[in-house]
Design an enzyme around this catalytic site. Structure first.
Site, PDB file in Angstrom:
ATOM      1  N   ASP A 477       0.840  -1.202   0.000  1.00  0.00           N
ATOM      2  CA  ASP A 477       0.000   0.000   0.000  1.00  0.00           C
ATOM      3  C   ASP A 477       0.876   1.253   0.000  1.00  0.00           C
ATOM      4  O   ASP A 477       2.061   1.203   0.327  1.00  0.00           O
ATOM      5  CB  ASP A 477      -0.889  -0.044   1.258  1.00  0.00           C
ATOM      6  CG  ASP A 477      -2.155   0.773   1.120  1.00  0.00           C
ATOM      7  OD1 ASP A 477      -2.286   1.545   0.140  1.00  0.00           O
ATOM      8  OD2 ASP A 477      -3.029   0.653   2.006  1.00  0.00           O
ATOM      9  N   ASP A 547     -10.863   2.070  -3.154  1.00  0.00           N
ATOM     10  CA  ASP A 547     -11.420   1.815  -1.821  1.00  0.00           C
ATOM     11  C   ASP A 547     -12.934   1.870  -1.844  1.00  0.00           C
ATOM     12  O   ASP A 547     -13.578   1.553  -0.839  1.00  0.00           O
ATOM     13  CB  ASP A 547     -10.878   2.837  -0.817  1.00  0.00           C
ATOM     14  CG  ASP A 547      -9.509   2.430  -0.299  1.00  0.00           C
ATOM     15  OD1 ASP A 547      -9.103   1.279  -0.534  1.00  0.00           O
ATOM     16  OD2 ASP A 547      -8.843   3.273   0.339  1.00  0.00           O
TER      17      ASP A 547
END
Ligand code: DGJ
Length: 727
Positions: A477, A547
């Site tokens: 990430d 997301d």
């Protein structure tokens, strides 16, 4: 195939259906002549209008500055007359800008070289492409510019990259080095880009190109949520199936610019490369700079054909490694299930239920390290928090493996929290500008990976964790933009190199990781899809798309992403409802169907699902396995876009041999008093017969006359049709 016609001084690069042509004028300026449908001849120099002046015909002089401002230069230089966007500029030690590049030499060879330190398309079969390297030189500074072009024989794509060498005797500064330039002489062009935002990545935008410029760019240090390193010029009649498309996609994950400009003579120039803002690379005599690769795709049959060329190129010649052509494990990720609030017991409870449903891998997301219980701390302290996970990953992996599942973990190696042991020990390791307090974003700083000792330290920490247990997947990430881009060790005149050095370091880390752990499944991520680009795809065969896990919002996000990237690369999960982002409730089945067109997985607390929802999981997993090869390798056809029609969404994947296809239809808003929808399918064999839910149809009938999609009651309904050739 690439040929050089010595008589006309013309280079012609052919892919199966396209040709790219440029020629050398007597003054040895490479000028772009043509990019479009494949042609057979090289007698094209007349199109460079060598004997035509842009001035009124009565003016007989032909002057240099006016000439450059009109000429379609292959690689335009700044400062000597071309008033349009240039591709390259320098500053000498005397502080002067400008250069003039002339042809020096060229070579043509089979295959393709790697680009040092950079991701790029590749081949292990020299027959699948050939490469032209043309060297240009500037007589005053001694600068050499090597333009590389690769034409593929199995895909309609051409790649371009540029290497700049200082063959002179004095240092100089490279202040701009874009990778590609394209001239299109066509009226009424429009520009397609993929702008967005966090949770709204890559939403297709189309604008008319008037006089002036349209730009998409990032100076955030990542390719970004807000803009995407893609730009296409399209004819105004362009649809999924008709019209011209001239597209560029950048194989790079940092700052970029793509700009299309229409000039006074109605010529359109499109350029792409590393953004010149915050960029200045010092070249000592003998030094060189490698600019990243741009992929060019031309389609004469609209966006659909362009998409299939990109998918095919990326599947065959960009994605690498063990998982390239393999079915990816169905995973369950605990992020939306628990956020930071988990321990071994909770994770194993999720894993047990998941295993019972046929899910194959548990991914432990953010929160397993240091003393991280929210996003305020511990990035950089990559030691397992044994209070949450006693026995660490060794124990967890054993238990998860006993259930027949794999274990994967989340990391964010590029960052450091202010509240961390690492930051307390090395506050100088964060990117920072002298005398200024660096800005936090999600309570974290960016590690200055442009310093090799910091990159090495980061790598060692991650390698240690991965070696500690049977960890088979990593979600890498990256949750903030780069700011305060200063470095405490580089000299003043190299501070402009940091952004690119940072990117090279990230690539270097991922390169080491994939070499040291060749069977590791790496998934890149950047606050969702903030770094979903071909650069990252070179290292990880899949990237977390967004997301936003709402099945309806995902339709537009996945449509934009699918415009360029193969479905097998698009991270997509079934999440809980009401959706955490939108509050919307959609049927479990619809969430399953929408996630099926990516790397299928779950991101929810399976222990809290209703029995009815849980009972659907084995069927969804089995369905993913049944269709995974088709989805991974099939050709993609967009049939309808919810983003455009606001009612429904539909696309198909069709196997290469046209023997089967999968149609995904989502009814977003139901309407009363409507007839069933008649949709024309695509990509099938017109002469073959296909069966859909027990009924036979001719391919031509399905494609030209159409199929009726059954009427469904209620919003957010889906229909998934398997179309199988029967004769
Ligand atoms: C952003 C990612 O996109 C999410 O999936 C999740 O991993 C969080 N970061 C964790 O901090």
């Amino acid at each position: 195939m690439i040929q050089y016609d010595n008589q006309h001084q013309v280079f012609k690069l052919d892919t199966p259906n396209t040709s790219y042509v440029f020629g050398l004028t007597d003054r040895s300026y490479p000028g772009q002549i043509y990019y479009g449908k494949r042609i057979g001849d090289t007698d094209l120099m007349y199109l460079l209008r060598e004997n035509e002046r842009p001035e009124p015909p009565s003016v007989l002089r032909r002057e240099k500055a006016g000439y450059f401002d009109f000429y379609p230069m292959e690689y335009p230089c700044a400062g000597i007359g071309d008033g349009r966007e240039s591709c390259i500029n320098i500053r000498t030690l005397d502080g002067q800008e400008g250069l003039e590049l002339n042809y020096v030499s060229h070579q043509i060879f089979e295959g393709k070289k790697t680009l040092e330190g950079l991701p790029a398309t590749w081949t292990d079969n020299a027959d699948s492409c050939s490469t032209l390297e043309i060297t240009l030189g500037d007589a005053v500074t001694g600068l050499r510019v090597i333009l590389s072009y690769t034409a593929f024989t199995d895909v309609d794509a051409i790649t371009r990259s540029v290497r700049v060498e200082n063959a002179g005797e004095r240092s100089l500064y490279l202040t701009k080095a874009l990778s590609a330039c394209l001239h299109v002489e066509q009226e009424n062009l429009e520009v397609i880009t993929l702008p967005g935002s966090w949770s709204r990545e890559r939403i297709l935008q189309r604008q008319k190109l008037g006089y002036g410029s349209l730009v998409t760019e990032s100076i955030r240090g990542i390719s970004s949520h807000q803009d995407h390193p893609f730009m296409a010029l399209v004819s105004e009649n362009c649809t999924q199936t008709t019209g011209d498309v001239y597209a560029m996609n950048f194989v790079y994950s940092g700052n970029f610019i793509a700009k299309a400009s229409r000039d006074q003579f109605d010529q359109v120039r499109m350029v792409m490369g590393i953004h010149p803002d915050h960029f200045c690379w010092k070249l000592e005599p003998g030094d060189s700079f490698q600019a990243p690769e741009v992929v060019l795709v031309y389609s004469d049959e609209g966006l659909g054909k362009m998409t299939r060329s990109f998918h095919s190129l990326y599947r065959k010649h960009l994605i690498r490694g063990y998982w390239k052509d393999r079915q990816r494990p169905v995973l369950i990720n605990n992020w939306e299930a628990t956020y930071f609030n988990f321990d071994t017991e909770k994770l194993l409870a999720i894993a047990r239920e998941a295993a019972a449903g046929g899910i194959e891998m548990l991914v432990v997301d953010d929160g397993w390290f240091g003393c991280r219980s929210n996003d305020d701390s511990s990035l950089g302290d990559w030691q397992v928090n044994e209070k949450k996970l006693p026995g660490g990953f060794t124990y967890l992996a054993q238990e998860v493996n006993k259930l027949g599942m794999k274990l994967g973990i989340w990391v964010e190696p590029e960052m450091v929290s202010e509240d961390s042991e690492l930051y307390r020990a090395h506050p100088d390791w964060a990117l920072q500008l002298a005398g200024r307090e660096p800005g936090q974003c999600r309570a974290q700083y960016v590690l200055d990976l442009s310093r090799p000792e910091i990159a090495d330290y980061v790598y060692e920490m991650i390698r240690t964790v991965l070696s500690s247990a049977n960890i088979e997947y990593v979600k890498w990430d990256m949750n903030r933009l780069l700011t305060d881009v200063g470095n405490l060790t580089l000299p003043a005149d190299r501070q402009g190199e940091i952004m690119h050095r940072y990117m090279l370091a990230v690539y270097g880390l991922q390169d080491r990781l994939t070499k040291d752990f060749p069977q590791l499944l790496l998934e890149n991520c950047s606050s969702g899809g903030g770094r979903f680009d071909p650069g990252m795809l070179y290292y990880s065969p899949q990237i977390w798309c967004s997301d936003d896990t709402d099945a309806i919002e995902r339709l537009a996000i996945q449509e934009g992403t699918q415009l360029l990237y193969p479905l097998s690369s698009i991270g997509a999960h079934v999440s809980i409802c009401p959706n955490h982002g939108t509050g919307r409730t959609t049927p479990f089945e619809t969430r399953g169907v929408v996630a099926l067109s990516g790397t299928f997985g779950y991101e929810l607390d399976i222990t809290k699902l209703s029995d009815e929802e849980k009972s659907q999981i084995p069927g969804q997993v089995a369905r993913y396995k049944k269709y995974s090869a088709l989805i991974r390798e099939g050709n993609y056809y967009r049939i309808a876009s919810w983003r455009e029609n606001h009612r429904y969404d539909c696309f198909m994947v069709v196997s290469e041999d046209q023997s089967e296809a999968l149609l995904t239809y989502v009814q977003v808003l139901a309407q009363t008093n409507r007839k069933s929808l008649r949709l024309r399918l695509a990509g099938l064999d017109p002469d073959a017969f296909y069966e859909i839910e027990g009924k036979r149809y001719q391919g031509a009938v399905l494609m030209y006359a159409g199929l009726l999609i059954p009427r469904m009651n209620g919003d957010f309904q889906t229909c998934l049709l398997h179309i199988v050739k029967v004769g």
